[in-house]
Motif scaffolding. Structure first.
Motif, short mmCIF file in Angstrom:
data_model
loop_
_atom_site.label_atom_id
_atom_site.label_comp_id
_atom_site.label_asym_id
_atom_site.label_seq_id
_atom_site.Cartn_x
_atom_site.Cartn_y
_atom_site.Cartn_z
N ARG A 49 0.83 -1.21 0.00
CA ARG A 49 0.00 0.00 0.00
C ARG A 49 0.87 1.27 0.00
O ARG A 49 0.68 2.17 -0.81
CB ARG A 49 -0.92 -0.01 1.22
N VAL A 50 1.85 1.29 0.88
CA VAL A 50 2.67 2.50 1.02
C VAL A 50 3.53 2.73 -0.22
O VAL A 50 3.63 3.87 -0.72
CB VAL A 50 3.55 2.40 2.29
N GLU A 56 1.52 4.13 -2.97
CA GLU A 56 1.27 5.57 -2.74
C GLU A 56 2.49 6.41 -3.14
O GLU A 56 2.37 7.48 -3.73
CB GLU A 56 0.90 5.83 -1.28
N TRP A 57 3.67 5.91 -2.82
CA TRP A 57 4.91 6.64 -3.18
C TRP A 57 5.03 6.74 -4.70
O TRP A 57 5.38 7.79 -5.22
CB TRP A 57 6.15 5.91 -2.62
N ALA A 74 2.41 9.16 -6.12
CA ALA A 74 2.69 10.57 -5.79
C ALA A 74 4.07 11.01 -6.29
O ALA A 74 4.45 12.16 -6.07
CB ALA A 74 2.60 10.76 -4.28
N ARG A 111 6.85 10.28 -5.15
CA ARG A 111 7.47 10.77 -3.92
C ARG A 111 9.00 10.65 -3.98
O ARG A 111 9.72 11.55 -3.58
CB ARG A 111 6.91 9.95 -2.74
#
Lengths: 383, 244
Positions: A355-356, A359-360, A363, A365
Motif C-alpha cells: 500500500r505505502v 502511494e509513493w 505521488a 514521492r
C-alpha cells in the motif's frame, strides 16, 4: 512527641542498613580470590571503581538482608558442595542435581546463603562451558562455581523478589574480575530492576570497552551483548558500531544491533536520522535497520520517509532498503536476556508495504527509486 | 636411519589420504525424493550469488547463514529458491518472504574473519517463502549427531560453481566419519566441498531413509576438508519455530 519515634526509626534504621551494606561491600572487595584456571586476574586497582549506589539499591528493597544470617544448613550445603568440587568429586550431573535442590529450597534463605558464599571470594573451575539452557534466560552449565551461583541467585530472586540478588550483582559489577560473572550480574539486575536502564547501559558500555575482555572475549562476554537488545536503547549503538577489531566481537555486535533495531525500530531509525554519521561506513547494514519498519505505523512510516529523503544517503543504500522490504531478515538466538523476535504477521506487513509503496509511486514521492519500487511490487506479487 | 625411514614411509602415497571430489548426481536421481527437495538459492549480496538449500517444511528452505547475511552487505536481497534445478530446468521457484539466521552469540567465536566469506560460516539460515511448495513433500531431518560420526551412510549435496557450472546437483560421499571441530561445527577430511554447495544438505541414512543431519557451511583446500553445521537441539527448535 508521639510522632518522633515514627520519624526517627526509619532514619536510624536506614543509617544502620547503609553502614552494614557499606561494610559488606568493603569486606567483599577486600577478600582475596582463590585462583582458578578459568578466572582472569583481578585488576590491580579494583577499589577505584565504586558501585553506583549499592547501598541505596539494598535500602530500596528493604535490604537489611545483609545483616541476617541464613540458616546454617543451606550455607553448609553450599560449603560442602564447594569442598567436593575442589576435590574433583563433582561432575555436570551433580551440578544439575544441586541446582535443582537449591531452586526448590526456600528462596530467601538460599539467596542469603549464596550471597554469603559470593562474599567469601572463593571460586573453582567446574570443567563445564558457559552454556545457555534451552529457551534462553538460564544457564545449562557454567565454567566456574561463582558464575554458576550467580545464575542460581538470579533465578531464585526472580521469584522471591528480595532485591538481594540485584544488590549482590551490583557488587559484582563494581569490580572487573570476570566477564562471565558480569554477564550474569547484568542479567540479574535487568530481571530485578527492569527500569534500571541507566545503570545497565553504563555498565554495558564499561564492559564492551574493557580492553582485557575485548582482547580475549569469553562466552559470557559475547552473551552479554544481548543487554543492548534488553535495553532497547539506541544510544548503545555508537559503542557497538565501533567494535571492529576482533571478528567474533564484531559479529556479536552485528547480531545485537540487528536485534536491537528489530526490538525498537522507531527508536533506532530516529537515532540514525539524528546521527547521520552513524553507520555511514556500513550503509547497507544501515538500510537493513530501516527495513525493519512497520509501515502500517504512521510514526515509523514518517521516519522511514525522512531517511529516503536524506541527501547524504546515496542511491545504492536506498535501493538496498527497498529491496530488503520484500524479505527482511532476523537473527534468532537463545540468549541470557531477551526473548526471540515475536512472530511477525507477514500478511499484514506485506499489505502495508504494498500500500505505502503504491502511494509513493503514484505521488512520485521518490522519483530516483521508481524502478526499484516497481521491482519490489512485482516481487511481492510473485509466489 | 630409522627416523629417515619413518619419515619416508609417512610421506609415501601409501599413507596419503584419499579425497572424494563432488560429481554430478544425474538428472534422473536429482528429480527423485529426497534429492528433488534440494535446489539453488539465488541471492544478491553486493552482486549475484548461488548457494544451495533444502525444502524442510511446506513453505521453508534450510540453507547456510552466510547465504543470507554478510557483515558488510547486511541481509541478502532478491532471495529465490529454484527446487530441483538441473541444467537449464527446475521444478518450481519460490521467492523469500522472511530470512532467518540462527546465530547464538558465543558460537560466533572462532570465526575466520569478517572480510572473509567464512563470516557466519558456522551458522544455519532459513528462508520462509511466499507460498508453499507443490506436492507437500519435504525433506526430513534428524538431531542424531552420531549419524555423522559413526558408520551411517552420509552423502553431501549441492550446486558447486567453481570447477562445475553451478546448475547441476553434485554429490560427494565421505569415506570416513565427521569429527566435532567447534560446538555444532563438524568437519570431514575425506571430502572436498566446492563453493556453491554451501547450504546443501548432508543426508545420513537411518532405517533405509535419508535424513538431513547437517548443512554444508564450509570447505577448505589446504588440506582438503568439508565443514557442516549439525542439526542439534537448537537447530531443531529453529526449524520448528521459524520455518513453517
Amino acid at each position: 512527641m508521639p510522632n518522633e519515634p515514627k520519624l526517627a526509626r526509619p532514619m536510624v534504621g536506614g543509617i544502620v542498613a547503609a553502614l552494614i551494606v557499606i561494610s559488606g561491600l568493603v569486606f567483599f572487595l577486600a577478600q582475596p580470590r582463590t585462583p582458578a584456571s578459568s578466572r582472569e586476574k583481578k585488576p590491580t586497582t579494583p577499589l577505584d571503581r565504586a558501585p553506583e549506589q549499592p547501598a541505596a539499591a539494598a535500602r530500596a528493597r528493604g535490604g537489611a538482608a545483609h545483616a541476617v544470617d541464613p540458616p546454617r544448613s543451606v550455607t553448609e550445603k553450599i560449603a560442602s558442595f564447594f569442598a567436593r568440587l575442589e576435590q574433583g568429586e563433582i561432575d555436570g550431573k551433580a551440578m544439575a542435581e544441586f541446582r535443582r535442590e537449591l531452586l526448590a529450597s526456600d528462596p530467601r534463605t538460599t539467596v542469603l546463603a549464596i550471597g554469603e558464599f559470593l562474599k567469601s571470594g572463593k571460586d573453582h573451575a567446574t570443567g563445564e562451558s558457559f552454556s545457555i539452557a534451552e529457551g534462553g534466560g538460564e544457564l545449562e552449565s557454567a565454567p566456574t562455581f561463582r558464575v554458576w551461583l550467580l545464575d542460581v541467585l538470579g533465578v531464585l530472586d526472580r521469584t522471591a523478589s528480595t532485591g538481594e540478588g540485584a544488590a549482590l550483582s551490583r557488587l559484582v559489577l563494581a569490580v572487573k574480575s570476570s566477564a562471565d560473572e558480569w554477564a550474569l550480574a547484568l542479567r540479574n539486575v535487568a530481571w530485578a530492576e527492569p527500569s534500571g536502564g541507566g545503570f545497565l547501559a553504563a555498565k554495558f558500555r564499561e564492559m564492551i570497552t574493557h580492553e582485557l575482555w575485548l582482547a580475549k572475549p569469553s562466552a559470557g562476554f559475547l552473551e552479554a551483548f544481548d543487554t543492548a537488545v534488553f535495553l532497547r536503547d539506541p544510544s548503545v549503538m555508537q559503542p557497538l558500531e565501533q567494535l571492529g577489531e576482533r571478528p567474533e566481537v564484531d559479529r556479536a555486535a552485528a547480531v545485537a544491533l540487528d536485534r536491537l533495531a528489530e526490538a525498537n525500530p522507531l527508536g533506532v531509525m530516529n537515532y540514525l536520522n539524528q546521527n547521520p554519521g552513524a553507520f555511514s561506513r556500513r550503509p547497507m547494514v544501515r538500510a537493513d535497520f530501516f527495513a525493519k519498519a512497520d509501515l502500517s505505523q504512521p510514526a515509523q512510516r514518517a521516519v522511514l520517509e525522512a531517511y529516503l529523503a536524506r541527501a547524504d544517503v546515496l542511491l545504492p543504500e536506498k535501493t538496498k532498503l527497498v529491496e530488503a522490504l520484500a524479505a527482511p531478515g532476523s537473527f534468532v538466538a537463545e540468549t541470557l536476556f531477551s526473548s526471540a523476535a515475536p512472530p511477525v504477521d507477514d500478511d499484514a506487513r506485506v499489505a502495508a508495504v504494498e500500500r505505502v509503496t503504491a502511494e509513493w509511486i503514484a505521488a512520485r514521492r521518490f522519483p530516483e527509486l521508481t524502478s526499484a519500487l516497481a521491482d519490489l511490487q512485482r516481487q511481492l506479487r510473485t509466489p | 636411519m630409522r627416523k629417515t625411514l619413518l619419515a619416508l614411509l609417512l610421506c609415501s602415497p601409501l599413507f596419503a589420504r584419499a579425497t572424494e571430489f563432488p560429481a554430478p548426481i544425474g538428472e534422473n536421481t536429482a528429480r527423485t525424493y529426497p534429492y528433488a527437495m534440494i535446489g539453488q538459492v539465488l541471492f544478491n549480496s553486493g552482486g549475484p550469488y548461488i548457494a544451495t538449500g533444502t525444502v524442510i517444511n511446506p513453505r521453508s528452505v534450510l540453507t547456510a547463514a552466510h547465504a543470507l547475511y554478510d557483515r558488510r552487505e547486511g541481509w541478502s536481497t532478491n532471495v529465490r529458491f529454484r527446487r530441483s534445478t538441473y541444467g537449464s530446468t527446475y521444478l518450481e521457484q519460490r521467492s523469500a518472504r522472511r530470512l532467518f539466521v540462527l546465530a547464538r552469540y558465543q558460537e560466533l567465536a572462532d570465526s575466520q574473519g569478517t572480510a572473509s566469506p567464512a563470516a557466519f560460516s558456522k551458522d544455519l539460515g532459513g528462508v520462509k517463502c511466499r507460498s508453499t511448495f507443490s506436492g507437500g513433500s519435504t525433506a526430513r531431518w534428524s538431531v542424531d549427531t552420531t549419524l555423522l560420526t559413526g558408520s551411517a551412510y552420509n552423502i553431501a549435496l549441492g550446486y558447486g560453481a567453481v570447477t562445475h557450472s553451478g546448475d547441476k546437483l553434485l554429490y560427494v560421499e565421505p569415506t570416513e566419519g565427521f569429527y566435532q571441530s567447534y560446538k555444532a561445527f563438524y568437519e570431514n577430511d575425506s571430502i572436498f566441498i566446492e563453493a556453491g554447495m554451501s547450504g546443501g544438505p548432508l543426508f545420513a541414512e537411518l532405517n533405509n531413509e535419508l535424513f538431513v543431519a547437517a548443512v554444508i557451511v564450509s570447505g577448505s583446500e589446504q588440506p582438503y576438508s568439508g565443514g557442516v553445521r549439525v542439526i542439534n537441539g537448537a537447530a531443531d527448535r529453529f526449524i520448528r519455530d521459524y520455518l513453517p
